[in-house]
Scaffold this motif. Sequence first.
Motif, PDB file in Angstrom:
ATOM      1  N   TYR A  94     -42.316 -24.745  23.312  1.00  9.54           N
ATOM      2  CA  TYR A  94     -40.910 -24.487  23.672  1.00  9.54           C
ATOM      3  C   TYR A  94     -40.834 -24.049  25.134  1.00  9.54           C
ATOM      4  O   TYR A  94     -40.239 -23.028  25.473  1.00  9.54           O
ATOM      5  N   ASP A  95     -41.452 -24.827  26.015  1.00  8.67           N
ATOM      6  CA  ASP A  95     -41.489 -24.449  27.423  1.00  8.67           C
ATOM      7  C   ASP A  95     -40.103 -24.446  28.049  1.00  8.67           C
ATOM      8  O   ASP A  95     -39.748 -23.533  28.796  1.00  8.67           O
ATOM      9  N   ASN A  96     -39.294 -25.453  27.761  1.00  8.73           N
ATOM     10  CA  ASN A  96     -37.973 -25.561  28.375  1.00  8.73           C
ATOM     11  C   ASN A  96     -36.850 -25.442  27.352  1.00  8.73           C
ATOM     12  O   ASN A  96     -35.735 -25.899  27.586  1.00  8.73           O
ATOM     13  N   GLU A  97     -37.146 -24.837  26.216  1.00  8.05           N
ATOM     14  CA  GLU A  97     -36.155 -24.660  25.160  1.00  8.05           C
ATOM     15  C   GLU A  97     -36.151 -23.203  24.719  1.00  8.05           C
ATOM     16  O   GLU A  97     -37.130 -22.481  24.901  1.00  8.05           O
ATOM     17  N   PRO A  98     -35.051 -22.747  24.133  1.00  7.13           N
ATOM     18  CA  PRO A  98     -35.020 -21.373  23.617  1.00  7.13           C
ATOM     19  C   PRO A  98     -36.088 -21.168  22.541  1.00  7.13           C
ATOM     20  O   PRO A  98     -36.304 -22.018  21.678  1.00  7.13           O
ATOM     21  N   TRP A  99     -36.743 -20.059  22.619  1.00  5.15           N
ATOM     22  CA  TRP A  99     -37.804 -19.741  21.655  1.00  5.15           C
ATOM     23  C   TRP A  99     -37.189 -19.435  20.289  1.00  5.15           C
ATOM     24  O   TRP A  99     -36.236 -18.677  20.191  1.00  5.15           O
ATOM     25  N   PRO A 100     -37.714 -20.025  19.212  1.00  7.66           N
ATOM     26  CA  PRO A 100     -37.172 -19.724  17.880  1.00  7.66           C
ATOM     27  C   PRO A 100     -37.485 -18.283  17.496  1.00  7.66           C
ATOM     28  O   PRO A 100     -38.644 -17.879  17.475  1.00  7.66           O
ATOM     29  N   ASP A 101     -36.462 -17.519  17.252  1.00  2.00           N
ATOM     30  CA  ASP A 101     -36.662 -16.101  16.955  1.00  2.00           C
ATOM     31  C   ASP A 101     -35.713 -15.688  15.832  1.00  2.00           C
ATOM     32  O   ASP A 101     -34.700 -15.024  16.048  1.00  2.00           O
ATOM     33  N   GLY A 102     -36.047 -16.108  14.633  1.00  2.00           N
ATOM     34  CA  GLY A 102     -35.203 -15.782  13.493  1.00  2.00           C
ATOM     35  C   GLY A 102     -36.040 -15.590  12.244  1.00  2.00           C
ATOM     36  O   GLY A 102     -37.212 -15.967  12.187  1.00  2.00           O
ATOM     37  N   PRO A 103     -35.456 -14.989  11.211  1.00  2.00           N
ATOM     38  CA  PRO A 103     -36.209 -14.706   9.992  1.00  2.00           C
ATOM     39  C   PRO A 103     -36.404 -15.951   9.116  1.00  2.00           C
ATOM     40  O   PRO A 103     -35.743 -16.969   9.285  1.00  2.00           O
ATOM     41  N   THR A 104     -37.309 -15.811   8.191  1.00  2.00           N
ATOM     42  CA  THR A 104     -37.607 -16.859   7.209  1.00  2.00           C
ATOM     43  C   THR A 104     -37.656 -16.213   5.834  1.00  2.00           C
ATOM     44  O   THR A 104     -38.155 -15.086   5.690  1.00  2.00           O
ATOM     45  N   ASP A 105     -37.156 -16.898   4.840  1.00  2.00           N
ATOM     46  CA  ASP A 105     -37.233 -16.388   3.463  1.00  2.00           C
ATOM     47  C   ASP A 105     -38.643 -16.680   2.935  1.00  2.00           C
ATOM     48  O   ASP A 105     -38.938 -17.786   2.477  1.00  2.00           O
ATOM     49  N   VAL A 106     -39.511 -15.663   3.024  1.00  4.76           N
ATOM     50  CA  VAL A 106     -40.908 -15.847   2.655  1.00  4.76           C
ATOM     51  C   VAL A 106     -41.051 -16.142   1.168  1.00  4.76           C
ATOM     52  O   VAL A 106     -41.946 -16.880   0.751  1.00  4.76           O
ATOM     53  N   ARG A 107     -40.165 -15.596   0.365  1.00  3.27           N
ATOM     54  CA  ARG A 107     -40.312 -15.745  -1.092  1.00  3.27           C
ATOM     55  C   ARG A 107     -40.251 -17.206  -1.539  1.00  3.27           C
ATOM     56  O   ARG A 107     -40.839 -17.567  -2.564  1.00  3.27           O
ATOM     57  N   LYS A 108     -39.562 -18.052  -0.778  1.00  2.00           N
ATOM     58  CA  LYS A 108     -39.488 -19.466  -1.153  1.00  2.00           C
ATOM     59  C   LYS A 108     -40.831 -20.181  -1.008  1.00  2.00           C
ATOM     60  O   LYS A 108     -41.032 -21.254  -1.590  1.00  2.00           O
TER      61      LYS A 108
END
Length: 954
Positions: A94-108
Amino acid sequence: MNQWLHSWRAAIRIARRDAWRSKGRSFLVLAMIALPILGVSAFDLTLRSSELSAEQRTERAIGAADARFRDAHVSGVPVYQDPAGEQTTPVKDYDNEPWPDGPTDVRKSIPAGSTVLTDSSGNAKLTTAHGLLLTEVRELKAADPVARGIMRIQEGRFPEKSDEIAATTHFLESSGLRVGSAVTARGFDRPYLITGSYELPNELKMDQVNALPGAFLAPYGKAVEKAGIQAPGVSTSYLVQKPGGFTWNAVQEINAKGVVVVSRAVALDPPADAEVPLFQKDGWGNYDTSMAANAAALAAVGTVVGLAMLEICLLAGPAFAVGARRSRRQLGLVGANGGARSHIRAIVLSGGLVIGVAAAVVGTVLALILTFALRPVLEDAMGQRFGGFTIRPLELLGIAGLAVLTGLLAAIVPAVTASRQTVLASLTGRRGVRRGSRVLPLVGLGAVLLGAAIALYGSVVSDQFVIVAGGSAIAELGVVAMTPALVGLFGRTGRWLPLSPRLALRDAVRNRGRTAPAVAAVLAAVAGTVAVATYTASKDAQGRAEYEARLPYGVVAALVTEEGGRDAAAVREAVERTFPVDVRADVSRIAVGKPGCEPWGGGKGCGRFEVIVPRANECPLWASSPDGSDPSEKFTKEQRRELSTKDWRCTASTGNGVYVEGGLLIADAPVLKILGIDDPGAAKALAEGKIVNFLKTQVDRKTGTVGIKLITDTEAADAAAQKNQPVPGEVKTFPAYQVPGSPLSYGVQSVLSPAAAKAAGLTTVPMGAYFSTDRLPDGEQRQKLDGEIAKLGSNVELTLEEGYVSKTSLVLLALTVFAGLVTIGAAGIATGLAQADAEADLKTLAAVGAPPRVRRTLSGFQCGVVAAMGVVLGSAAGVLPAIGLRLTEEREQLRFYQENLDNGWASSDTPPYVPIVVPWETLAALLVAVPLGAALLAAVVTRSRGALARRAAH
């Protein structure tokens, strides 16, 4: 073969008998050899016992579960991870894109049919017997078999109800509570009963409490948010148990859902590096210790061990030599009865063998006993439990072999010397006259010249410290080799000395076999001390020159940024009660969003502010460009150098100071006085509602104003900043008063009065205060303030400016004491051996009428002569490596400074200051105090009269 064995057996029996007869000398040599063996063996036992197996590490991390699942916080995009689950990164770049910074539903991502335990952690301030203590709260059903091994119960039981908790033993010790006590959290009145104590095997010093899932963190977060305080962050992972476990392939499949997995199966049988995609990605790799690092570590250990063995041999060798001379009649009888020179050498070498073996046994046995007995103390000091009491027999045998080798090496020279004596000389007690070696001084001189040349090359041409250190070591060994010849040169000064020192010097020169090793031992210790002391004093002088004060001398800053400054008033009062305060200036900060938000935002409903730097005032080297390219690349090397050192936009600074958000303080005029700003116009401008500014890059030169941008949507602001777009937000503009010149304001860039902030509609919260003091607070006052703040439980940034405080005085004192002890010890050993060796001469002096005090003064001067020669030679030899290392550092720092100039990163055109400072106080103590102290000590402990003895019959 049998004859050889019989001769060595007889030699060992004779050596054992002689060692037992001379208990004092034998014990001295044994202790010298056994002490290092004790230390190294104990270290080996401690190191090996603290190492955990893969099974033990896995049990402490995930208990009896097959894996731990946790969110990688990358919005569920596929990730790569290492086998241990410690390093992770998205698959996509993600050099020229916004870095993904969000949660994930681990239980799935957890397979169906698995047994799952939730493991959540957060922080809370818990009430204690002393006040409040910031503690980690961990919600995990610790009594469940799946969690077995993560926590070890020590007393009581784990919680079984929602109003119960267990606590670590360290928390109970820190809080003054016990099992059965009740605990509440700040801002949350619900009581919890402590039902048991436990420990975390890998973190014995952790302050933690354990509750059932959902019993503490969720209701606590709701309560503090209701009170206007930001709720603590909570991290959650899942312990998963599934038949068959999780292989590396299964882990990679789960990674595709943005989840990181710590797998038992993978930990016990990790994949090859080639099978780990993360290690194949650019910029990532398996950062285990390289072969070069291992080689460097082994070289360092080998050097230390070699120097220690050399020191012991230098001190123990004369003891064996004196023992051989005292047994010369016995050795002469061996020769008279048909014994060969090899038999005599075997007898003396057997003395070293016997004492070496005894030292090995004593040192190893004591190491085993002490390490086993002190295991709880060692575990507490290291902060983790051992995996077991691990003994590596081969390693202990290798260490013990060093003791035997050291004993043999120390006895080699005395053995060769004794074997060269004729039978007649041995039986009659005549020593004969033997010229010193002419080859050894020449070899030593060659080593000195070669080592000096290598060190000079390393300091002037190369940048490698190891070259300087290696050359210095060779030169020092050369000086050691020249020691016998140098002792002879010292002897020529005896003609100008009174009787006792002349006799002592003559005895030292005539008996170079025991004098030179003692002088060399002192030389080695003093040279190392002088080298480290010179280098340390030079670094200290450089640190003093480069020191930047964070506040004016004697000023105190006590700042609270959490919970909306809830404890700011209490902190101010605590400082005034305990410190000698002269002037107090209360300060506040701008809050954007809820009052309980932390500085720089973060969390729901929290924002931040920025002091605007007008586009025309931005440094051209740092100004953001629309395409995201490096703006400094537009300029030539000369232009970058000119801009970074001459342009006011790039050189403007307020100095190093206490961190303040945005460099902006909300305060009244007293803060100007405390910061040392002596400008009546600044106080007047503050009273008129203007913003007083110390950093002229923030003032719009067209309008004479300073703008403050209030950012409520931090996510949108971060996204805009990544795209080099204007950050959205409301701007408040204030007329500015620019303080003339470039005043040092210790990191504070601007000051705005509370009245002006209120009139502009800004929300402010208390942050603490700055204080000037009548005198520096003493240690007792500081301890009282620390106690007051600990009772509040607040995270207070307390800064007291004491000016530059040298940390080297204690180091120099310790080095001086160490060198002094080695010097006195080596000189004392040499003196004791000289007295034992020259007893006949002392009796002759008494027989010809010498007064009793001559014996005492002679002993003192013998000790002083050895100490003085060793200290003088060691001081001369020790300065060379320190100078070489400092010259190498100077070249390295100059090169780094030149690179900064060329890249436009330097803020000054003044080159770095790398002085070479000789610690004259340390040298004076070594050159004068240590030899004098050694001489006086030897004179005091020596008896004035020796025991009468009958004349030996020949």
